[in-house]
Enzyme design. Structure first.
Site, short mmCIF file in Angstrom:
data_model
loop_
_atom_site.label_atom_id
_atom_site.label_comp_id
_atom_site.label_asym_id
_atom_site.label_seq_id
_atom_site.Cartn_x
_atom_site.Cartn_y
_atom_site.Cartn_z
N ALA A 159 0.77 -1.24 0.00
CA ALA A 159 0.00 0.00 0.00
C ALA A 159 0.81 1.30 0.00
CB ALA A 159 -0.95 0.00 1.20
N ALA A 160 2.04 1.29 0.55
CA ALA A 160 2.77 2.57 0.67
C ALA A 160 3.08 3.12 -0.73
CB ALA A 160 4.05 2.35 1.44
N LYS A 164 -3.44 5.36 -3.20
CA LYS A 164 -4.55 4.48 -3.59
C LYS A 164 -5.37 4.08 -2.36
CE LYS A 164 -2.02 2.45 -7.52
NZ LYS A 164 -0.64 2.82 -7.18
N ASP A 216 5.28 -9.14 4.91
CA ASP A 216 5.68 -9.44 3.54
C ASP A 216 4.40 -9.88 2.82
OD1 ASP A 216 6.43 -10.61 1.20
OD2 ASP A 216 7.98 -11.88 2.06
N CYS A 295 3.31 -0.42 -12.62
CA CYS A 295 3.60 0.75 -13.46
C CYS A 295 4.73 0.36 -14.42
CB CYS A 295 3.94 1.98 -12.64
SG CYS A 295 4.99 1.66 -11.23
#
Length: 741
Positions: A159-160, A164, A216, A295
């Site tokens: 998430a970091a 989002k 993880d 990305c």
């Protein structure tokens, strides 16, 4: 060797935006339509336009949008800087309700002109208070495709830094009138330091439904919840799987990629990406949706991962057709044929031709499925690849998966081949290490995960564990010490306040809390000593916290709703309201509420401690009979007056002997003033007064008298620790600063 100073432009070395291998690779793979290669490369060499998203919850977001369009963008319309006409920001055509905008204004231009300086200040300050988020356009896509509803349980696996995640939280709170949606977001990141970035981002939204954890992602533990007294495994309705990737879609922003690009990155990351996506798929509920995104434009990290996952799932997962979900967005369908290239340019079209010496670097899961029928049934064309030149964005890849049934290895009978299934699965996955070739961290090598065993067996095993551990009720402490030494910081425990805690009745009485107030969800972060802060989580997250303390490393959850007054004991209630949690708490409060007008709000936010007589008579008549102590100041929009602010505002304040003050962090004050059309010009440090375009016009100096109660140790400022926290500046809340006599 010393760098040649003439090679630096504006403080940066000029990076040559050339990489022959990159061009050779992607031309060979034909990811760009015939005849568009030149445009594709030109776009990659152009800097990325700045994009911003209006965050926050519905009614506030609409006000900010109104303010941007009618004030700041209007002022840019006929503006020229250095003889060049400034382009007015435009909304992203595919983002709902005009809540995302892009602009070609570079940072350099923003600082050049006085008109733009105001706009720049606005952007900086609103970003700080969490009302605007600088977020790349393509990165806004995955949360939109998750189509989140307020009751969904959501896992954000990697998430970091959290832009989002923020989008997901907003979707949970689509209805502002529901303080506790049933859904929640568990936001995970493997990097402990980046988890704190995540906490900072999420804090700006003050939601009781977000929890940040540190694991993880490829072995994130299975959690349990209590369902009517039975322990059940928690399956998520929505999972965002935005995996670590080589990032070659970000060349416009991260110029280093031009220099460093090779195919090696993607070959090393493929295994990790597949493990993370597999772990996500295992924890997805049947009928749930998982979005996989990178990305990167590279099929090894994109289609190859999806194809392997679909193949492993044996029909449990399907690609969803989302072609009509974001009208206005241009994208290329996923490809169905690709090959693998080594870093020195050697190509392989299928696994059988890969020599033994290359087997550690190249894995069978990197190639497209051979069987044409199988390949066709996968519908890889349903994946979305976003190319930079189509809508002036970064490069991106998204696939939306729907779960039809349990993963095949989770269907096996309990206790049958539990372990062998697991070893089989782990050998079939690529042995590539974690991202960037870092050595594996010992804390990630968890005890064997539950993958191979049947669901029921897991629940029993976990129950035994619970029954043997003599846990204190209502405490979700840190994991057992054996594991602790492997982690970064030791977090404080989360302790729920017992039903019969004597702390609560005075609070309940003072604020006349509704019987429906969920007091079970109140927690503190300390097991001994005085409780200074009270936090609140939703009941669903309480369930998660209480049932998983042994296996989950929680970094943060809950929003602060009350803090202990510094000299609190002599007041009727030892706890004052905290601004951070006021929107959640407000619906349950039935006393200590003062309704204020827009003019009152302006005075309360620009003056340190205004006397009653400065406020409207309606406000005075409500305040005069209240005992000293914490109050709620509520502004209700008047729909009959369209010029007035059209969203409700709730502020925390303090009713003193002869004055009222607000406890609102500085950037939030500035935000509300701006929404009311006031331009903030500066501050007088001494009086803690904020000067606005209105107050400067009326020359009357603020009075220097000080209400006597301020001398008598009343909370003239928020608790010292809050005043030192980064979001409260001394100018607004002078903790420990003696007011002028």
């Amino acid at each position: 060797a010393p760098k040649n100073p003439s090679g630096w432009e504006g403080g940066y070395p000029e990076i040559v935006k050339e990489n022959k291998l990159f061009e050779h690779y992607y031309q060979e793979l034909k990811i760009v339509p015939e005849g568009e290669w030149g445009q594709f490369m030109d776009a990659l060499r152009e800097p990325l336009p700045a994009t911003l998203r209006i965050t926050g919850y519905k009614s506030h977001a609409k006000e900010i949008l109104h303010c941007l369009k009618n004030k700041y963008f209007k002022e840019l319309e006929d503006l020229e800087v250095d003889g060049q006409k400034v382009e007015v920001p435009q909304p992203l055509s595919w983002y709902p309700e005009e809540l995302a905008w892009h602009t070609n204004l570079s940072r350099k231009i923003l600082r050049k002109s006085p008109q733009l300086e105001k706009f720049h200040q606005f952007l900086v300050s609103e970003t700080e208070s969490g009302n605007i988020s600088r977020q790349e356009a393509v990165s806004m896509i995955p949360p939109l495709l998750l189509s989140v509803r307020p009751h969904h349980k959501i896992l954000d696996m990697c998430a970091a830094p959290g832009s989002k995640t923020t989008q997901l939280i907003e979707m949970l709170h689509a209805d502002m009138n529901v303080p506790f949606p049933e859904g929640f977001v568990i936001a995970n990141d493997v990097d402990n330091k980046r988890c704190y970035l995540l906490v900072h981002q999420a804090k700006r939204l003050s939601s009781p439904c977000i929890m940040v954890v540190n694991h993880d992602a490829s072995s994130i533990p299975r959690l349990q919840i209590d369902v009517d007294g039975r322990k059940e495994i928690l399956f998520y309705d929505r999972i965002l799987c935005d995996v670590p990737c080589s990032g070659d879609g970000t060349m416009r922003k991260n110029i280093d990629v031009w220099k460093k690009w090779t195919t090696l990155n993607s070959l090393q990351l493929h295994g990790l990406q597949l493990r993370i996506a597999t772990r996500g798929a295992e924890q997805l509920a049947e009928g749930g949706r998982m979005v996989y995104s990178t990305c990167s434009l590279n099929p090894i990290e994109d289609e190859a991962v999806i194809a392997s996952l679909l193949e492993k799932s044996e029909g449990a997962l399907e690609l969803a057709d989302v072609s009509d979900e974001l009208p206005g967005l241009k994208w290329m369908p996923g490809i169905t044929q690709w090959k693998v290239m080594t870093k020195d340019g050697q190509w392989f079209t299928d696994w059988d031709t890969v020599p033994h010496s290359r087997h550690t670097q190249i894995r069978p899961t990197m190639f497209p499925p051979k069987d044409p029928e199988k390949l066709q049934a996968m519908h890889l064309e349903r994946c979305l690849r976003i190319l930079p030149h189509h809508q002036n964005t970064g490069g991106f890849f998204v696939a939306v998966l729907v779960k039809k049934s349990s993963m095949p290895w989770n269907k096996r009978q309990p206790k049958l081949q539990g372990k062998s299934a697991e070893t089989r699965e782990s050998t079939q996955l690529s042995p590539a290490g974690p991202a960037e070739g870092k050595p594996a961290d010992p804390s990630k090598l968890e005890s064997p995960s539950f993958t191979g065993t049947g669901d029921t067996e897991i629940a029993h095993a976990a129950e035994d564990l619970e029954n043997n551990g003599n846990k204190k009720d209502g405490v979700c402490g840190p994991p057992p010490s054996k594991k602790m030494k492997l982690f970064g910081f030791k977090e404080d425990p989360f302790v729920f306040i017992p039903e019969d805690d004597p702390l609560f009745p005075p609070i309940e009485k003072f604020y006349a809390l509704a019987p429906s107030f969920p007091r079970m969800n109140l927690l503190t972060r300390t097991t001994e000593g005085k409780k200074r802060q009270l936090y609140m989580v939703s009941k669903e997250l309480r369930n998660v916290l209480l049932n998983n303390s042994e296996k989950m490393k929680v970094i943060n959850t809950g929003i602060k709703v009350w803090c202990r007054n510094n000299s609190g004991e002599e007041f009727d209630c030892a706890f004052r309201l905290a601004q951070e949690g006021i929107y959640t708490l407000y619906p349950f409060i039935n006393s200590r509420i003062i309704t204020v007008s827009m003019e009152d709000v302006k005075i309360l936010l620009t003056q340190e401690n205004p006397f009653f007589r400065k406020l409207s008579s309606e406000t005075y008549s409500q305040a005069k009979d209240l005992a000293k102590g914490s109050v709620v100041l509520k502004y209700e929009p008047d729909s009959a007056n369209p010029d007035a602010l059209q969203c409700p505002i709730v502020l925390c304040g303090w009713r003193g002997k002869a004055s009222i003050r607000t406890f609102v962090p500085k950037n939030e004050r500035l935000h509300y003033l701006r929404m009311m059309g006031l331009e903030v010009l500066g501050e007088k440090k001494k009086e803690g007064v904020i000067l606005t375009n209105e107050s400067a016009a009326s020359t009357g100096q603020p009075e220097n008298e000080v209400p006597e109660e301020q001398r008598a140790g009343e909370p003239n400022s928020p608790d010292a620790e809050e005043a030192n926290s980064p979001d409260v500046t001394a100018a607004c809340d002078p903790a420990g600063v003696q007011p002028p006599r």
